[in-house]
Scaffold this motif. Structure first.
Motif, PDB file in Angstrom:
ATOM      1  N   THR A  39      10.312  -7.669   9.622  1.00  0.00           N
ATOM      2  CA  THR A  39      11.669  -6.782   9.412  1.00  0.00           C
ATOM      3  C   THR A  39      12.740  -6.811  10.081  1.00  0.00           C
ATOM      4  O   THR A  39      12.285  -7.672  11.551  1.00  0.00           O
ATOM      5  CB  THR A  39      11.123  -5.140   9.334  1.00  0.00           C
TER       6      THR A  39
ATOM      7  N   SER B 281      11.334  -5.063   5.563  1.00  0.00           N
ATOM      8  CA  SER B 281      12.357  -4.005   4.498  1.00  0.00           C
ATOM      9  C   SER B 281      13.415  -4.604   6.138  1.00  0.00           C
ATOM     10  O   SER B 281      13.104  -5.252   6.640  1.00  0.00           O
ATOM     11  CB  SER B 281      11.713  -3.062   4.906  1.00  0.00           C
TER      12      SER B 281
ATOM     13  N   GLU C  55      16.153  -4.674  -0.574  1.00  0.00           N
ATOM     14  CA  GLU C  55      15.141  -3.540  -1.990  1.00  0.00           C
ATOM     15  C   GLU C  55      14.837  -4.845  -3.068  1.00  0.00           C
ATOM     16  O   GLU C  55      13.854  -4.947  -3.106  1.00  0.00           O
ATOM     17  CB  GLU C  55      16.322  -2.897  -2.692  1.00  0.00           C
TER      18      GLU C  55
ATOM     19  N   ALA D 173      12.469  -6.970  -0.211  1.00  0.00           N
ATOM     20  CA  ALA D 173      10.724  -5.585  -0.253  1.00  0.00           C
ATOM     21  C   ALA D 173      10.352  -5.316  -1.396  1.00  0.00           C
ATOM     22  O   ALA D 173       8.699  -5.370  -0.935  1.00  0.00           O
ATOM     23  CB  ALA D 173      11.667  -4.667  -0.002  1.00  0.00           C
TER      24      ALA D 173
ATOM     25  N   HIS E  87       6.379  -6.651  -2.360  1.00  0.00           N
ATOM     26  CA  HIS E  87       5.587  -5.595  -2.246  1.00  0.00           C
ATOM     27  C   HIS E  87       4.826  -5.830  -3.573  1.00  0.00           C
ATOM     28  O   HIS E  87       3.617  -5.789  -3.735  1.00  0.00           O
ATOM     29  CB  HIS E  87       6.134  -4.337  -2.569  1.00  0.00           C
TER      30      HIS E  87
ATOM     31  N   LYS F 121       2.065  -1.959   6.078  1.00  0.00           N
ATOM     32  CA  LYS F 121       2.874  -1.955   4.911  1.00  0.00           C
ATOM     33  C   LYS F 121       1.714   0.301   4.496  1.00  0.00           C
ATOM     34  O   LYS F 121       0.978  -0.129   4.939  1.00  0.00           O
ATOM     35  CB  LYS F 121       2.228  -2.362   3.778  1.00  0.00           C
TER      36      LYS F 121
ATOM     37  N   HIS G 128       8.325   1.500  -1.615  1.00  0.00           N
ATOM     38  CA  HIS G 128       8.825   1.872  -0.029  1.00  0.00           C
ATOM     39  C   HIS G 128       7.506   2.140   0.503  1.00  0.00           C
ATOM     40  O   HIS G 128       6.897   2.467   1.437  1.00  0.00           O
ATOM     41  CB  HIS G 128       9.741   3.494   0.492  1.00  0.00           C
ATOM     42  N   HIS G 129       6.015   2.169  -0.179  1.00  0.00           N
ATOM     43  CA  HIS G 129       5.147   1.982   0.071  1.00  0.00           C
ATOM     44  C   HIS G 129       4.094   1.328  -1.815  1.00  0.00           C
ATOM     45  O   HIS G 129       4.243   0.672  -2.259  1.00  0.00           O
ATOM     46  CB  HIS G 129       4.379   3.597  -0.405  1.00  0.00           C
TER      47      HIS G 129
END
Ligand code: SAM
Ligand code: SF4
Length: 455
Positions: free
Chosen positions: A299, A328, A367, A370, A374, A405, A431-432
Motif C-alpha cells: 500500500t 490500496s 482501483e 486493488a 482482491h 485485508k 474495499h473488502h
C-alpha cells in the motif's frame, strides 16, 4: 475523546484517555453527557484545521449551556497554532501539544481551579519516559491489537510536510523498552502489534550506547513468545534496507504487508519534495521486497498537485502506480502548510480543476490493481484475526488477513475480537472480501472488560 488524523494521534488519544481514566474519569456515552471533551488534532492538511474549528463552533453552544464543561484541544494543530486556538475559540479551556500528552489530567485540574491554560512544550526538554506515549498508562481501543511507538518526530525535510515542525526531531525509543512493552502486551492477551514511527527504517540512528537497526528490532519483537502478528508503519523508501526485507521474509510473525509511501512517480517532483529516491529506485526496492516475501500486499501514500506538477510529471506517477500494482493507496490532494518549503511556491500552484481531474485518473489506476488483487484471493483459505461485527452490516463479523485485508463472514455465535479463524474467501468487493468460516484456530486470552454503568 475525538481523534483526527493518523495512527500516532490515535495512539496519543489512547494515552490521554488512560491518563484521564487514571484520574477518576469514566468515558461518556455522548457529547451531551460529557464533562470533559478532548479534541486530539491533526494539521497534515488544511481541511483538518477547518474540521477542528467547525467542531469547536458546534461545542460553543454546549459550553454556553453548561459553563462547567471543559474543552481541551491537543495534538499537532495545537502544537502548531498554540495561542491562536484560544483567540479563535475562547471557550476552549486547555490547549496542549504533542510533547506534553502526559500532562493531560493535571492541566484539566489546573484549568478547573485557575482558568484557561495553553501549555506547549518542545520535545527536547522532556525526560525520556515522558516522550514516548507508549510509556504512559493507556486506555486501548482494542484489547487484542496494540500500537507501540518506537520513534517520535522526524529528521527528514519533505518539502510538503509539517510533521517535523510539530513533532520535533527524531528520537528513538530504547530497544529493550520496546521489546519489554511487547512482552507485557502479550501477557495481557494482545496478539498483534503495530510498530509506529514516521520513518521506522531510521530507527536507532540516534541511540548512543548501541545503534540497532530497525531489522533487529523487528526480529526481537517478532520473537516475543505468544505474539502472532507484527506490523509496522511507515518505512521511508530511501531508508528501506535489505536487512528489513530479510527480517520480513524470515520472521514468521511479521505480516506480509508493506506500506511504502511513493508520494510521486516523477523524479523531478520527488527531487523537489526532497524524498531522496527516484521512481525507478522505488520500484527496484519494491521488486526486491516482493521477491523476498511471497504474497506481499503493498500500500502507499500519493500526493496529487504538488506545486509545479506538470501533466508529464503526473503521467509518471500514474505509470509508477500502475507498475507497483498496489493493493490500496491513500491518495491526497496537495495542501499547502504554512511554514513548509512547498507552501512558499505560490506561483507554482496547480489549478484546482486540473488537480481534481488527475486525482480521479489516479483513483482509477489504484482501483484497477486493488480489484485484481482482491479477485486473486477468491477461493483461497485465509487466517483472520476477528475485529468484531462488520460496521455496515452487524449481522456479519469482520476480520483481517495477514495482508491487512478486511474480510466479512457470517457466524452462528458471536466471536470475540482477537479470535483467530480460518475462512475461505468467496467474493471480492472494492474495499473488502467476503468469506465462509472454516473453523476457529485460537480463542483470545484477554479478559473481557466489565462495562461500567452509571447509577
Ligand atoms: N512519515 C510518512 C512518510 O514519510 O511517508 C508520512 C507521514 S504523513 C502523516 C502521511 C501522509 O500524508 C504522507 O505520506 C503524505 O502523503 C500526506 N501528506 C503530508 N503532507 C501533506 C500535504 N501538505 N498535502 C497533502 N498530503 C500530505
Ligand atoms: Fe513528513 Fe517526510 Fe518526515 Fe514523513 S518522512 S513525516 S513525509 S517529513
Amino acid at each position: 475523546m475525538r481523534t483526527f488524523g493518523c495512527q500516532m494521534n490515535e495512539h496519543d488519544s489512547e494515552r490521554i484517555a488512560g491518563l484521564l481514566e487514571g484520574d477518576g474519569m469514566v468515558p461518556a456515552d455522548s457529547v451531551d453527557d460529557a464533562d470533559v471533551i478532548v479534541l486530539n488534532t491533526c494539521c497534515i492538511r488544511e481541511n483538518a484545521d477547518n474540521k477542528l474549528y467547525g467542531h469547536l463552533g458546534h461545542l460553543k453552544a454546549l459550553k454556553d449551556r453548561r459553563p462547567e464543561l471543559q474543552i481541551a484541544v491537543a495534538g499537532c494543530l495545537a502544537q502548531k497554532d498554540r495561542d491562536a486556538i484560544r483567540e479563535r475559540a475562547p471557550h476552549v479551556d486547555v490547549v496542549f501539544g504533542t510533547h506534553n500528552v502526559h500532562r493531560a489530567a493535571d492541566l484539566l485540574t489546573q484549568a478547573r481551579e485557575q482558568g484557561p491554560i495553553v501549555e506547549i512544550l518542545e520535545a527536547t526538554v522532556l525526560e525520556d519516559a515522558q516522550a514516548f506515549p507508549s510509556v504512559l498508562p493507556a486506555s486501548r481501543q482494542s484489547q487484542h491489537s496494540a500500537w507501540v511507538t518506537i520513534q517520535i518526530g522526524c529528521d527528514n525535510t519533505c518539502a510538503f510536510c509539517i510533521v517535523p515542525a510539530v513533532r520535533g526531531p527524531e528520537i528513538s525509543r530504547p530497544f529493550d523498552t520496546i521489546v519489554e512493552e511487547v512482552r507485557m502486551l502479550v501477557d495481557q492477551g494482545v496478539v498483534e502489534v503495530t510498530l509506529l514511527g514516521q520513518n521506522v527504517n531510521s530507527y536507532g540512528r540516534d541511540l548512543t550506547k548501541r545503534r540497532p537497526l530497525f531489522a533487529e528490532l523487528l526480529r526481537a519483537v517478532g520473537a516475543v513468545e505468544g505474539i502472532r502478528r507484527v506490523r509496522y508503519t511507515s518505512p521511508h523508501p530511501k531508508d528501506l534496507r535489505p536487512e528489513t526485507i530479510a527480517a520480513m521474509a524470515e520472521v514468521p510473525t511479521v505480516c506480509e504487508h508493506l506500506h511504502l509511501p511513493l508520494q510521486s512517480g516523477s523524479d523531478r517532483v520527488l527531487a523537489a519534495m526532497h524524498r531522496g529516491y527516484t521512481g525507478e529506485r522505488y520500484l527496484q526496492k519494491l521488486a526486491a521486497a516482493r521477491d523476498a516475501v511471497p504474497d506481499l500486499a503493498v500500500t502507499t501514500d500519493i500526493i496529487v498537485g504538488f506545486p509545479g506538477e506538470t501533466e508529464d510529471d503526473f503521467e509518471r506517477t500514474l505509470a509508477v502506480a500502475a507498475e507497483a500494482e498496489y493493493d490500496s493507496a491513500y491518495t491526497f490532494i496537495y495542501s499547502p502548510r504554512p511554514g513548509t518549503e512547498a507552501a512558499e511556491r505560490v506561483d507554482d500552484v496547480v489549478d484546482a480543476d486540473v488537480v481534481g481531474e488527475r486525482f480521479e485518473r489516479l483513483r482509477v489506476v489504484i482501483e484497477r490493481s486493488a480489484a485484481a488483487k482482491h479477485a486473486a484471493r477468491v477461493g483461497r483459505s485465509e487466517e483472520l484475526v476477528v475485529e468484531g461485527p462488520a460496521r455496515r452490516d452487524p449481522r456479519l463479523t469482520s476480520g483481517r488477513t495477514r495482508q491487512n485485508k478486511l474480510v466479512h463472514f457470517a457466524v452462528e455465535r458471536d466471536l470475540r475480537p482477537g479470535t483467530v479463524v480460518e475462512v475461505e474467501v468467496t467474493g471480492a468487493g472494492a474495499h473488502h472480501l467476503r468469506g465462509d468460516l472454516l473453523g476457529v484456530v485460537a480463542t483470545p486470552r484477554h479478559r473481557l472488560r466489565i462495562p461500567v454503568v452509571a447509577g
